[in-house]
Design a protein around this motif. Structure first.
Motif, PDB file in Angstrom:
ATOM      1  N   HIS A  10       0.863  -1.190   0.000  1.00 48.16           N
ATOM      2  CA  HIS A  10       0.000   0.000   0.000  1.00 48.16           C
ATOM      3  C   HIS A  10       0.892   1.230   0.000  1.00 48.16           C
ATOM      4  CE1 HIS A  10      -3.718   2.191   1.917  1.00 48.16           C
ATOM      5  NE2 HIS A  10      -3.230   2.823   0.865  1.00 48.16           N
ATOM      6  N   HIS A  42      -4.488   6.271  -5.970  1.00 48.56           N
ATOM      7  CA  HIS A  42      -5.923   6.503  -5.794  1.00 48.56           C
ATOM      8  C   HIS A  42      -6.608   6.365  -7.142  1.00 48.56           C
ATOM      9  CE1 HIS A  42      -5.444   7.833  -1.711  1.00 48.56           C
ATOM     10  NE2 HIS A  42      -4.484   8.660  -2.087  1.00 48.56           N
ATOM     11  N   GLU A  74      -6.062   2.061  -5.482  1.00 42.29           N
ATOM     12  CA  GLU A  74      -6.886   2.109  -4.279  1.00 42.29           C
ATOM     13  C   GLU A  74      -8.276   2.521  -4.747  1.00 42.29           C
ATOM     14  OE1 GLU A  74      -5.250   4.491  -1.124  1.00 42.29           O
ATOM     15  OE2 GLU A  74      -6.335   3.327   0.364  1.00 42.29           O
ATOM     16  N   ASP A 197       0.832   2.887   3.615  1.00 43.13           N
ATOM     17  CA  ASP A 197       0.031   3.933   2.971  1.00 43.13           C
ATOM     18  C   ASP A 197       0.916   5.158   2.744  1.00 43.13           C
ATOM     19  OD1 ASP A 197      -2.134   5.147   1.801  1.00 43.13           O
ATOM     20  OD2 ASP A 197      -3.315   5.360   3.629  1.00 43.13           O
ATOM     21  N   HIS A 199       2.688   8.293   1.523  1.00 41.08           N
ATOM     22  CA  HIS A 199       2.462   9.440   0.629  1.00 41.08           C
ATOM     23  C   HIS A 199       3.695  10.342   0.609  1.00 41.08           C
ATOM     24  CE1 HIS A 199      -1.737   8.214   1.261  1.00 41.08           C
ATOM     25  NE2 HIS A 199      -2.112   9.012   0.285  1.00 41.08           N
TER      26      HIS A 199
HETATM   27 ZN   LIG Z   1      -3.745   4.907   0.470  1.00 37.09          ZN
END
Ligand SMILES: [Zn+2]
Ligand SMILES: [Zn+2]
Length: 339
Positions: A10, A42, A74, A197, A199
Protein backbone atom coordinates in the motif's frame (compact mmCIF):
# COMPACT_ATOMS: atom_id res chain seq x y z
CA UNK A 1 13.29 -24.89 0.74
CA UNK A 2 11.90 -21.44 1.23
CA UNK A 3 12.71 -17.98 2.50
CA UNK A 4 11.15 -15.04 4.26
CA UNK A 5 10.78 -11.87 2.20
CA UNK A 6 9.38 -8.52 3.35
CA UNK A 7 7.37 -5.90 1.54
CA UNK A 8 4.56 -3.38 1.44
CA UNK A 9 1.54 -3.37 -0.87
CA UNK A 10 0.00 0.00 0.00
CA UNK A 11 2.06 2.92 -1.31
CA UNK A 12 1.39 6.09 -3.29
CA UNK A 13 3.64 7.67 -5.94
CA UNK A 14 3.42 11.07 -7.59
CA UNK A 15 1.01 9.51 -10.09
CA UNK A 16 -1.53 10.48 -7.37
CA UNK A 17 -2.32 14.10 -6.65
CA UNK A 18 -1.29 13.64 -2.99
CA UNK A 19 1.80 11.46 -3.61
CA UNK A 20 5.28 12.96 -3.67
CA UNK A 21 7.79 10.62 -5.32
CA UNK A 22 8.12 9.20 -8.83
CA UNK A 23 7.67 5.41 -8.89
CA UNK A 24 11.38 4.72 -9.52
CA UNK A 25 12.42 6.90 -6.59
CA UNK A 26 9.84 5.28 -4.34
CA UNK A 27 11.26 1.85 -5.21
CA UNK A 28 14.80 3.13 -4.62
CA UNK A 29 13.90 4.47 -1.15
CA UNK A 30 12.19 1.19 -0.28
CA UNK A 31 15.17 -1.00 -1.19
CA UNK A 32 16.67 -1.08 2.35
CA UNK A 33 13.34 -2.41 3.70
CA UNK A 34 11.40 -4.17 0.95
CA UNK A 35 11.88 -7.17 -1.34
CA UNK A 36 8.65 -6.38 -3.19
CA UNK A 37 6.16 -3.52 -3.47
CA UNK A 38 2.80 -2.60 -4.83
CA UNK A 39 2.08 0.89 -6.12
CA UNK A 40 -1.53 1.62 -5.27
CA UNK A 41 -2.55 5.00 -6.65
CA UNK A 42 -5.92 6.50 -5.79
CA UNK A 43 -8.22 5.20 -8.51
CA UNK A 44 -10.24 8.23 -9.54
CA UNK A 45 -13.15 8.13 -11.94
CA UNK A 46 -11.58 7.96 -15.38
CA UNK A 47 -11.91 6.11 -18.65
CA UNK A 48 -8.37 4.87 -18.76
CA UNK A 49 -7.31 4.86 -15.14
CA UNK A 50 -3.76 3.91 -14.31
CA UNK A 51 -2.11 4.73 -17.62
CA UNK A 52 0.50 7.05 -16.12
CA UNK A 53 1.26 4.83 -13.11
CA UNK A 54 1.41 1.70 -15.25
CA UNK A 55 3.97 3.18 -17.64
CA UNK A 56 6.13 4.28 -14.70
CA UNK A 57 5.91 0.76 -13.22
CA UNK A 58 6.93 -0.88 -16.51
CA UNK A 59 10.03 1.35 -16.54
CA UNK A 60 10.78 0.65 -12.87
CA UNK A 61 10.54 -3.10 -13.47
CA UNK A 62 13.33 -2.76 -16.05
CA UNK A 63 15.41 -0.67 -13.68
CA UNK A 64 14.84 -3.00 -10.68
CA UNK A 65 14.42 -6.47 -12.19
CA UNK A 66 14.79 -8.25 -8.83
CA UNK A 67 11.96 -6.40 -7.09
CA UNK A 68 8.41 -7.48 -7.97
CA UNK A 69 6.38 -4.25 -8.35
CA UNK A 70 2.62 -4.78 -8.52
CA UNK A 71 0.37 -2.34 -10.36
CA UNK A 72 -2.77 -1.75 -8.35
CA UNK A 73 -5.20 1.00 -7.46
CA UNK A 74 -6.89 2.11 -4.28
CA UNK A 75 -10.46 1.71 -5.45
CA UNK A 76 -13.56 3.54 -4.20
CA UNK A 77 -15.50 0.36 -3.43
CA UNK A 78 -19.32 0.49 -3.67
CA UNK A 79 -19.54 0.30 0.13
CA UNK A 80 -17.58 3.05 1.85
CA UNK A 81 -14.12 1.61 1.89
CA UNK A 82 -10.85 1.67 -0.01
CA UNK A 83 -9.96 -1.71 -1.45
CA UNK A 84 -7.14 -2.97 -3.65
CA UNK A 85 -7.06 -5.91 -6.03
CA UNK A 86 -3.68 -7.45 -6.75
CA UNK A 87 -2.95 -9.78 -9.62
CA UNK A 88 0.08 -10.87 -11.62
CA UNK A 89 1.47 -8.91 -14.55
CA UNK A 90 0.46 -11.65 -17.05
CA UNK A 91 -3.14 -11.63 -15.82
CA UNK A 92 -4.17 -8.45 -17.71
CA UNK A 93 -3.10 -6.30 -14.77
CA UNK A 94 -3.69 -2.96 -16.47
CA UNK A 95 -7.10 -3.88 -17.83
CA UNK A 96 -8.25 -5.14 -14.42
CA UNK A 97 -7.68 -1.81 -12.68
CA UNK A 98 -9.01 0.22 -15.61
CA UNK A 99 -12.24 -1.79 -15.82
CA UNK A 100 -12.90 -1.65 -12.07
CA UNK A 101 -12.60 2.12 -12.01
CA UNK A 102 -14.80 2.39 -15.10
CA UNK A 103 -17.56 0.15 -13.79
CA UNK A 104 -17.57 0.22 -10.00
CA UNK A 105 -16.63 3.65 -8.74
CA UNK A 106 -18.70 4.65 -5.70
CA UNK A 107 -17.96 8.29 -6.38
CA UNK A 108 -19.57 7.89 -9.78
CA UNK A 109 -22.73 6.61 -8.07
CA UNK A 110 -22.15 2.82 -8.05
CA UNK A 111 -23.04 2.29 -4.41
CA UNK A 112 -24.34 -0.36 -2.03
CA UNK A 113 -23.52 -3.89 -0.94
CA UNK A 114 -25.21 -5.49 -3.99
CA UNK A 115 -22.98 -3.50 -6.34
CA UNK A 116 -20.00 -4.51 -4.21
CA UNK A 117 -20.98 -8.15 -4.69
CA UNK A 118 -21.35 -7.53 -8.46
CA UNK A 119 -17.80 -6.23 -8.47
CA UNK A 120 -16.50 -9.35 -6.68
CA UNK A 121 -18.26 -11.58 -9.23
CA UNK A 122 -16.96 -9.48 -12.12
CA UNK A 123 -13.37 -9.95 -10.93
CA UNK A 124 -13.70 -13.66 -10.14
CA UNK A 125 -15.28 -14.35 -13.55
CA UNK A 126 -12.83 -12.28 -15.56
CA UNK A 127 -9.57 -12.76 -13.66
CA UNK A 128 -10.12 -15.94 -11.67
CA UNK A 129 -8.46 -16.50 -8.33
CA UNK A 130 -5.04 -15.50 -9.54
CA UNK A 131 -5.85 -12.32 -7.62
CA UNK A 132 -6.92 -11.22 -4.17
CA UNK A 133 -8.68 -8.31 -2.54
CA UNK A 134 -7.21 -6.23 0.25
CA UNK A 135 -9.63 -4.38 2.47
CA UNK A 136 -7.86 -1.19 3.56
CA UNK A 137 -8.09 0.63 6.90
CA UNK A 138 -11.28 -1.18 8.04
CA UNK A 139 -12.10 1.12 10.93
CA UNK A 140 -12.12 4.27 8.84
CA UNK A 141 -15.06 4.18 8.82
CA UNK A 142 -16.24 0.95 10.47
CA UNK A 143 -17.73 -1.55 8.01
CA UNK A 144 -20.92 -3.28 9.17
CA UNK A 145 -20.22 -6.89 10.11
CA UNK A 146 -23.13 -7.96 7.93
CA UNK A 147 -21.29 -6.49 4.94
CA UNK A 148 -18.00 -8.14 5.84
CA UNK A 149 -19.85 -11.43 6.10
CA UNK A 150 -21.36 -11.10 2.63
CA UNK A 151 -18.03 -10.15 1.07
CA UNK A 152 -16.23 -12.97 2.85
CA UNK A 153 -18.31 -15.49 0.90
CA UNK A 154 -16.15 -14.64 -2.11
CA UNK A 155 -12.82 -16.42 -2.41
CA UNK A 156 -11.35 -13.17 -3.69
CA UNK A 157 -11.80 -11.55 -0.27
CA UNK A 158 -8.57 -12.58 1.43
CA UNK A 159 -6.75 -9.84 3.28
CA UNK A 160 -7.80 -7.14 5.73
CA UNK A 161 -5.46 -4.35 6.80
CA UNK A 162 -4.82 -4.05 10.51
CA UNK A 163 -2.27 -1.26 10.54
CA UNK A 164 -1.84 1.49 8.04
CA UNK A 165 -1.03 5.18 7.81
CA UNK A 166 1.50 5.22 10.59
CA UNK A 167 0.19 3.86 13.85
CA UNK A 168 -3.50 3.59 13.00
CA UNK A 169 -4.71 0.21 14.23
CA UNK A 170 -8.03 -1.27 13.07
CA UNK A 171 -9.88 -2.63 16.09
CA UNK A 172 -12.08 -4.77 13.84
CA UNK A 173 -8.96 -6.83 13.15
CA UNK A 174 -6.82 -6.30 16.25
CA UNK A 175 -9.37 -7.10 18.96
CA UNK A 176 -9.71 -10.61 20.33
CA UNK A 177 -13.24 -11.76 19.50
CA UNK A 178 -13.65 -8.89 17.04
CA UNK A 179 -14.96 -9.01 13.50
CA UNK A 180 -11.94 -10.82 12.09
CA UNK A 181 -12.31 -13.62 14.67
CA UNK A 182 -16.03 -13.82 13.89
CA UNK A 183 -15.26 -14.38 10.20
CA UNK A 184 -12.64 -17.00 11.04
CA UNK A 185 -15.17 -18.76 13.27
CA UNK A 186 -17.50 -18.97 10.27
CA UNK A 187 -14.74 -20.92 8.55
CA UNK A 188 -13.56 -18.07 6.33
CA UNK A 189 -9.85 -18.10 5.61
CA UNK A 190 -9.03 -14.44 5.77
CA UNK A 191 -5.72 -12.91 6.75
CA UNK A 192 -4.42 -9.65 8.15
CA UNK A 193 -1.65 -7.40 6.92
CA UNK A 194 0.15 -4.16 7.78
CA UNK A 195 1.00 -1.39 5.31
CA UNK A 196 2.52 2.06 5.19
CA UNK A 197 0.03 3.93 2.97
CA UNK A 198 3.09 5.97 2.07
CA UNK A 199 2.46 9.44 0.63
CA UNK A 200 5.27 11.68 1.92
CA UNK A 201 8.17 10.87 4.22
CA UNK A 202 8.86 12.65 7.53
CA UNK A 203 12.18 13.88 6.12
CA UNK A 204 10.26 15.73 3.40
CA UNK A 205 7.73 17.33 5.73
CA UNK A 206 5.22 14.46 5.47
CA UNK A 207 4.02 12.09 8.18
CA UNK A 208 4.72 8.67 6.66
CA UNK A 209 7.50 6.13 7.03
CA UNK A 210 9.17 4.65 3.95
CA UNK A 211 7.50 1.48 2.74
CA UNK A 212 8.75 -1.26 5.05
CA UNK A 213 10.54 1.14 7.39
CA UNK A 214 7.88 0.99 10.13
CA UNK A 215 5.58 -1.93 9.21
CA UNK A 216 6.47 -5.13 7.39
CA UNK A 217 4.57 -8.00 5.79
CA UNK A 218 6.85 -11.08 5.90
CA UNK A 219 5.94 -13.75 3.37
CA UNK A 220 7.16 -17.33 3.23
CA UNK A 221 8.04 -18.03 -0.43
CA UNK A 222 10.11 -20.32 -2.60
CA UNK A 223 11.15 -17.40 -4.83
CA UNK A 224 10.67 -13.66 -4.68
CA UNK A 225 8.23 -13.83 -7.60
CA UNK A 226 4.80 -12.37 -8.35
CA UNK A 227 3.33 -15.88 -8.27
CA UNK A 228 4.78 -16.80 -4.88
CA UNK A 229 3.83 -13.46 -3.34
CA UNK A 230 0.24 -13.86 -4.51
CA UNK A 231 -0.01 -17.37 -3.12
CA UNK A 232 1.51 -16.39 0.23
CA UNK A 233 -1.11 -13.63 0.62
CA UNK A 234 -3.88 -15.94 -0.57
CA UNK A 235 -2.89 -18.81 1.73
CA UNK A 236 -1.97 -16.82 4.81
CA UNK A 237 1.70 -17.77 4.61
CA UNK A 238 2.78 -14.52 6.21
CA UNK A 239 3.11 -12.56 9.43
CA UNK A 240 3.25 -8.82 10.04
CA UNK A 241 5.37 -6.67 12.29
CA UNK A 242 5.99 -3.13 13.39
CA UNK A 243 9.75 -2.50 13.69
CA UNK A 244 10.54 -6.14 12.86
CA UNK A 245 9.62 -6.93 16.45
CA UNK A 246 9.73 -10.70 15.85
CA UNK A 247 11.23 -12.96 13.17
CA UNK A 248 11.33 -16.55 11.92
CA UNK A 249 8.04 -17.82 13.33
CA UNK A 250 7.26 -21.53 13.31
CA UNK A 251 3.60 -22.18 14.02
CA UNK A 252 2.08 -25.66 13.73
CA UNK A 253 -0.80 -27.67 15.12
CA UNK A 254 -1.30 -31.44 15.08
CA UNK A 255 -4.19 -33.54 16.34
CA UNK A 256 -3.47 -34.73 19.89
CA UNK A 257 -4.15 -38.25 21.15
CA UNK A 258 -7.29 -36.84 22.75
CA UNK A 259 -9.39 -35.79 19.73
CA UNK A 260 -10.71 -32.74 21.57
CA UNK A 261 -7.21 -31.32 21.79
CA UNK A 262 -4.37 -30.16 19.50
CA UNK A 263 -0.64 -30.15 19.95
CA UNK A 264 0.36 -26.59 19.32
CA UNK A 265 3.90 -25.44 18.65
CA UNK A 266 4.89 -21.79 18.38
CA UNK A 267 8.44 -20.45 18.14
CA UNK A 268 9.98 -17.17 17.05
CA UNK A 269 12.76 -14.72 17.83
CA UNK A 270 11.80 -11.63 19.82
CA UNK A 271 13.75 -8.47 19.01
CA UNK A 272 12.02 -5.92 21.28
CA UNK A 273 10.92 -6.37 24.92
CA UNK A 274 7.37 -7.70 24.87
CA UNK A 275 4.47 -6.32 26.84
CA UNK A 276 2.11 -9.18 25.98
CA UNK A 277 1.53 -12.05 23.57
CA UNK A 278 -1.85 -13.76 23.07
CA UNK A 279 -2.56 -17.05 21.35
CA UNK A 280 -6.11 -16.72 20.08
CA UNK A 281 -8.44 -19.55 19.12
CA UNK A 282 -12.10 -19.39 18.16
CA UNK A 283 -12.49 -15.82 19.29
CA UNK A 284 -10.75 -15.93 22.64
CA UNK A 285 -7.24 -15.84 24.07
CA UNK A 286 -6.31 -19.37 25.15
CA UNK A 287 -2.78 -18.45 26.39
CA UNK A 288 -1.27 -15.10 27.27
CA UNK A 289 2.28 -14.17 28.18
CA UNK A 290 3.41 -10.88 29.67
CA UNK A 291 6.79 -9.18 30.01
CA UNK A 292 8.68 -11.53 27.72
CA UNK A 293 12.37 -10.63 27.19
CA UNK A 294 14.27 -10.39 23.91
CA UNK A 295 15.44 -13.79 22.67
CA UNK A 296 13.94 -17.09 21.62
CA UNK A 297 10.26 -17.65 22.41
CA UNK A 298 9.15 -21.29 22.57
CA UNK A 299 5.71 -22.66 23.34
CA UNK A 300 4.64 -26.26 22.94
CA UNK A 301 1.56 -27.67 24.64
CA UNK A 302 -1.69 -29.48 24.05
CA UNK A 303 -4.56 -27.02 23.97
CA UNK A 304 -8.30 -27.35 23.36
CA UNK A 305 -8.95 -28.10 19.71
CA UNK A 306 -10.27 -25.03 17.89
CA UNK A 307 -11.03 -24.21 14.28
CA UNK A 308 -7.93 -22.05 14.12
CA UNK A 309 -5.10 -20.52 16.11
CA UNK A 310 -3.56 -17.10 15.60
CA UNK A 311 -1.07 -14.96 17.51
CA UNK A 312 -0.87 -11.29 18.33
CA UNK A 313 1.56 -9.37 20.47
CA UNK A 314 2.66 -5.92 21.54
CA UNK A 315 6.01 -4.53 22.66
CA UNK A 316 6.76 -2.09 25.44
CA UNK A 317 6.23 1.49 24.25
CA UNK A 318 9.33 3.04 22.66
CA UNK A 319 10.23 6.52 21.42
CA UNK A 320 9.19 7.50 17.92
CA UNK A 321 11.97 7.59 15.34
CA UNK A 322 10.68 10.88 13.98
CA UNK A 323 8.92 13.32 16.26
CA UNK A 324 7.81 13.32 19.86
CA UNK A 325 6.39 10.74 22.21
CA UNK A 326 6.19 6.98 22.27
CA UNK A 327 4.26 4.27 20.44
CA UNK A 328 3.70 0.57 20.85
CA UNK A 329 5.05 -1.84 18.20
CA UNK A 330 2.81 -4.86 17.53
CA UNK A 331 2.84 -8.05 15.48
CA UNK A 332 0.37 -10.61 14.14
CA UNK A 333 0.99 -14.19 13.03
CA UNK A 334 -1.76 -15.25 10.65
CA UNK A 335 -4.07 -18.12 11.56
CA UNK A 336 -3.36 -21.80 11.07
CA UNK A 337 -6.34 -24.14 10.75
CA UNK A 338 -6.97 -27.54 12.24
CA UNK A 339 -8.65 -29.13 9.20
ZN1 LIG B 1 -3.75 4.91 0.47
ZN1 LIG C 1 -7.14 4.80 1.50
Amino acid sequence: MGQWIAGDIHTHSDCCEDGTLPVAELVEQSLPYCDFLAISGHARNSDNWGEHQYRAILDARKQFPDIPIFHTGELEFPIERHVMILTQPENREFELQRELVRRFDRRAGVAGIERAEDEMRFIEEGWGLDAFMVFNHPNAPVVAFEHLERLARFELFKVIACIDRGERRAEQVWDVGGDWDRLLMQGRRIFARFGSDFHAHFSAGGHDYWPGEFVQDHLWVENNSYQDILSAYRNGGFYCTVDNMISDPVFESRPAADSRRSELRLEFQIHLPVDHIDIVSDGRAIRSFTDVPVGAFRFSETVPRGLYYRVRGAAKPRPRKYGEGAYQPVFLVNPIFTD
